[in-house]
Design an enzyme around this catalytic site. Sequence first.
Site, PDB file in Angstrom:
ATOM      1  N   ALA A   1       0.835  -1.283  -0.107  1.00 41.38           N
ATOM      2  CA  ALA A   1      -0.005   0.187  -0.037  1.00 41.38           C
ATOM      3  C   ALA A   1       0.944   1.310   0.065  1.00 41.38           C
ATOM      4  O   ALA A   1       1.808   1.312   0.601  1.00 41.38           O
ATOM      5  CB  ALA A   1      -0.725  -0.136   1.342  1.00 41.38           C
TER       6      ALA A   1
ATOM      7  N   HIS B   1      -6.809   0.957  -3.262  1.00 40.24           N
ATOM      8  CA  HIS B   1      -7.068   0.137  -2.101  1.00 40.24           C
ATOM      9  C   HIS B   1      -8.316   0.560  -1.396  1.00 40.24           C
ATOM     10  O   HIS B   1      -8.397   1.411  -0.486  1.00 40.24           O
ATOM     11  CB  HIS B   1      -5.991   0.426  -1.010  1.00 40.24           C
ATOM     12  CG  HIS B   1      -5.786  -0.430   0.116  1.00 40.24           C
ATOM     13  ND1 HIS B   1      -6.827  -1.129   0.439  1.00 40.24           N
ATOM     14  CD2 HIS B   1      -4.734  -0.497   0.820  1.00 40.24           C
ATOM     15  CE1 HIS B   1      -6.444  -1.983   1.619  1.00 40.24           C
ATOM     16  NE2 HIS B   1      -5.222  -1.718   2.047  1.00 40.24           N
TER      17      HIS B   1
ATOM     18  N   HIS C   1     -10.040  -3.318   4.141  1.00 41.49           N
ATOM     19  CA  HIS C   1      -9.521  -3.089   5.291  1.00 41.49           C
ATOM     20  C   HIS C   1      -9.532  -2.112   6.269  1.00 41.49           C
ATOM     21  O   HIS C   1      -8.788  -1.793   7.180  1.00 41.49           O
ATOM     22  CB  HIS C   1      -8.114  -3.378   4.919  1.00 41.49           C
ATOM     23  CG  HIS C   1      -7.690  -4.920   4.486  1.00 41.49           C
ATOM     24  ND1 HIS C   1      -6.515  -5.172   3.814  1.00 41.49           N
ATOM     25  CD2 HIS C   1      -8.524  -5.980   4.505  1.00 41.49           C
ATOM     26  CE1 HIS C   1      -6.745  -6.415   3.211  1.00 41.49           C
ATOM     27  NE2 HIS C   1      -7.905  -7.054   3.825  1.00 41.49           N
TER      28      HIS C   1
ATOM     29  N   TYR D   1      -9.612   1.206   5.864  1.00 41.30           N
ATOM     30  CA  TYR D   1      -9.128   2.406   5.523  1.00 41.30           C
ATOM     31  C   TYR D   1     -10.179   3.673   4.678  1.00 41.30           C
ATOM     32  O   TYR D   1     -11.245   3.275   4.724  1.00 41.30           O
ATOM     33  CB  TYR D   1      -7.868   2.387   4.501  1.00 41.30           C
ATOM     34  CG  TYR D   1      -6.762   1.610   5.459  1.00 41.30           C
ATOM     35  CD1 TYR D   1      -6.190   1.934   6.438  1.00 41.30           C
ATOM     36  CD2 TYR D   1      -6.484   0.206   4.596  1.00 41.30           C
ATOM     37  CE1 TYR D   1      -5.413   1.073   7.255  1.00 41.30           C
ATOM     38  CE2 TYR D   1      -5.564  -0.446   5.758  1.00 41.30           C
ATOM     39  CZ  TYR D   1      -4.897  -0.006   6.756  1.00 41.30           C
ATOM     40  OH  TYR D   1      -4.121  -0.834   7.474  1.00 41.30           O
TER      41      TYR D   1
ATOM     42  N   GLY E   1      -0.471 -13.943   0.246  1.00 38.69           N
ATOM     43  CA  GLY E   1       0.225 -12.849   1.028  1.00 38.69           C
ATOM     44  C   GLY E   1       1.429 -13.363   1.687  1.00 38.69           C
ATOM     45  O   GLY E   1       2.428 -13.392   1.347  1.00 38.69           O
ATOM     46  N   ARG E   2       0.968 -13.984   2.741  1.00 36.07           N
ATOM     47  CA  ARG E   2       1.747 -14.403   3.876  1.00 36.07           C
ATOM     48  C   ARG E   2       2.945 -15.392   3.176  1.00 36.07           C
ATOM     49  O   ARG E   2       4.146 -15.560   3.450  1.00 36.07           O
ATOM     50  CB  ARG E   2       1.479 -15.049   5.108  1.00 36.07           C
ATOM     51  CG  ARG E   2       0.967 -13.739   5.907  1.00 36.07           C
ATOM     52  CD  ARG E   2      -0.139 -14.284   6.923  1.00 36.07           C
ATOM     53  NE  ARG E   2      -1.250 -14.854   6.394  1.00 36.07           N
ATOM     54  CZ  ARG E   2      -2.252 -15.163   6.840  1.00 36.07           C
ATOM     55  NH1 ARG E   2      -2.328 -15.310   7.967  1.00 36.07           N
ATOM     56  NH2 ARG E   2      -3.305 -15.799   6.355  1.00 36.07           N
TER      57      ARG E   2
HETATM   58  C1  LIG Z   1       2.360  -8.171   6.596  1.00 39.36           C
HETATM   59  C2  LIG Z   1       1.120  -7.972   5.751  1.00 39.36           C
HETATM   60  C3  LIG Z   1       1.120  -6.747   5.062  1.00 39.36           C
HETATM   61  C4  LIG Z   1      -0.226  -6.361   4.516  1.00 39.36           C
HETATM   62  N1  LIG Z   1      -0.305  -5.390   3.753  1.00 39.36           N
HETATM   63  C5  LIG Z   1      -1.332  -5.263   2.984  1.00 39.36           C
HETATM   64  C6  LIG Z   1      -1.532  -3.994   2.152  1.00 39.36           C
HETATM   65  O1  LIG Z   1      -0.424  -3.059   2.018  1.00 39.36           O
HETATM   66  N2  LIG Z   1      -2.616  -3.858   1.375  1.00 39.36           N
HETATM   67  C7  LIG Z   1      -3.505  -4.731   1.345  1.00 39.36           C
HETATM   68  O2  LIG Z   1      -4.541  -4.431   0.655  1.00 39.36           O
HETATM   69  N3  LIG Z   1      -3.573  -5.771   2.192  1.00 39.36           N
HETATM   70  C8  LIG Z   1      -2.258  -6.161   2.985  1.00 39.36           C
HETATM   71  N4  LIG Z   1      -2.306  -7.092   3.572  1.00 39.36           N
HETATM   72  C9  LIG Z   1      -3.494  -8.395   3.341  1.00 39.36           C
HETATM   73  C10 LIG Z   1      -2.541  -9.223   2.435  1.00 39.36           C
HETATM   74  O3  LIG Z   1      -2.836  -8.639   1.216  1.00 39.36           O
HETATM   75  C11 LIG Z   1      -3.523 -10.489   2.248  1.00 39.36           C
HETATM   76  O4  LIG Z   1      -4.833 -10.040   1.843  1.00 39.36           O
HETATM   77  C12 LIG Z   1      -3.726 -11.293   3.517  1.00 39.36           C
HETATM   78  O5  LIG Z   1      -2.287 -11.405   4.032  1.00 39.36           O
HETATM   79  C13 LIG Z   1      -4.669 -12.685   3.556  1.00 39.36           C
HETATM   80  O6  LIG Z   1      -4.004 -13.320   2.500  1.00 39.36           O
HETATM   81  P1  LIG Z   1      -2.855 -14.537   2.825  1.00 39.36           P
HETATM   82  O7  LIG Z   1      -3.692 -15.489   3.834  1.00 39.36           O
HETATM   83  O8  LIG Z   1      -2.518 -15.235   1.595  1.00 39.36           O
HETATM   84  O9  LIG Z   1      -1.781 -14.064   3.497  1.00 39.36           O
HETATM   85  C14 LIG Z   1      -1.163  -7.467   4.412  1.00 39.36           C
HETATM   86  C15 LIG Z   1      -1.007  -8.866   5.059  1.00 39.36           C
HETATM   87  C16 LIG Z   1       0.314  -8.991   5.832  1.00 39.36           C
HETATM   88  C17 LIG Z   1       0.466 -10.429   6.299  1.00 39.36           C
END
Ligand SMILES: Cc1cc2nc3c(=O)[nH]c(=O)nc-3n(C[C@H](O)[C@H](O)[C@H](O)COP(=O)(O)O)c2cc1C
Length: 370
Positions: A62, A181, A184, A186, A324-325
């Site tokens: 983001a 975005h 979440h 925001y 993500g993770r």
């Molecule tokens: C360290 C971290 C940072 C994240 N930063 C963002 C972000 O900048 N923008 C966003 O839309 N989601 C963000 N998320 C959410 C992830 O994009 C994702 O939707 C979430 O981790 C669930 O997916 P996963 O189970 O594959 O990790 C973040 C998640 C994590 C763990």
Amino acid sequence: MGAEAPTIPLLTPYKMGKFDLSHRIVLAPLTRQRSYGNVPQPHAILYYSQRTSKGGLLISEATGVSDTAQGYPETPGIWTKEQVEAWKPIVDAVHAKGGIFFCQIWHVGRVSNRDFQPNGQAPISSADKPLTPQLPSNGTDVAQFTPPRRLSTEEIPQVVNDFRLAARNAIEAGFDGVEIHGAHGYLIDQFMKDQVNDRTDQYGGSLENRCRFALEIVEAVANEIGADKVGIRLSPFADYMESGDSNPEALGIYMADSLNKYGIVYCHMVEPRMKTLGEKCECPQSLLPMRKAFRGTFLVAGGYDREEGNNAISENRADLVAYGRLFLANPDLLKRFELNAPLNKYNRDTFYALDPVVGYTDYPFLEDTA
Ligand SMILES: Cc1cc2nc3c(=O)[nH]c(=O)nc-3n(C[C@H](O)[C@H](O)[C@H](O)COP(=O)(O)O)c2cc1C
């Protein structure tokens, strides 16, 4: 691809608008808090290029659209010339390896405090409802939020314009497109969700009015850079940051349907099971109605592993799956999925550790562990 490896659904090609993707595995947007002074740093070159594959889609962390957009330490922006210049070598590195790179453009709204705001002013939001202090995701200390200031009706076009300018800057920096975005809790979510938005003007009240701000941003950004370069991320079911909705299904469907008017290239939705950032739960809701309503590319995210991603693609519940993770901890996630190889475990303690290497670019590749 390994000769004996059968092709799995995640590894089949896909045409996303004008972009030829060679597989369905997307890098989800991940805030890493390593952009000192809101300026992207050279260490991000290695981080993103490690996660790049030829024909793969990456979504950036983001990235703030203006000097009022920030609420966390060391997150990048894209409103100054310096920031645009700093993004260029990062984008170039992704392109050099054949990746397609979208910039996630962001405004935190009330998820902020005076220290992140110009002249120590209050953060802006749809309403003046304060957030309860909470443990930030890095878990070190309690985040204090300054009660927000409700934007006046007349000010809203300026914020829409900030998104438009940020999108133009992203294209100037070399990005292939932007992801708005809208998830979440925001700013955009603070307008869409009725737990927050109590406005009585044309930006509050009915579902249509609450979605007006989001759709004005979509329209402005699409007009500026072309709808073929615009995606949006939404999390209708999430209630992070005290930003929930009394009828998330109606909200998700209304947005999916309305987005069709603008012809944007993708809609990215977070699974309802992601009730909290980081844990999945059993839940009866699904994104299928939104998947059916939206006519462009549909991306899903939230708690996916290899098998679930394959199922989502083969059952046509999604076109692309964002990780993500798992991608954070496995720079060569694509290869590991291809070989069905074991995965590195992610370490939460270093998600936001500020360090230019540790927990960032030091997760091992398969070759290193073999
Ligand atoms: C360290 C971290 C940072 C994240 N930063 C963002 C972000 O900048 N923008 C966003 O839309 N989601 C963000 N998320 C959410 C992830 O994009 C994702 O939707 C979430 O981790 C669930 O997916 P996963 O189970 O594959 O990790 C973040 C998640 C994590 C763990």
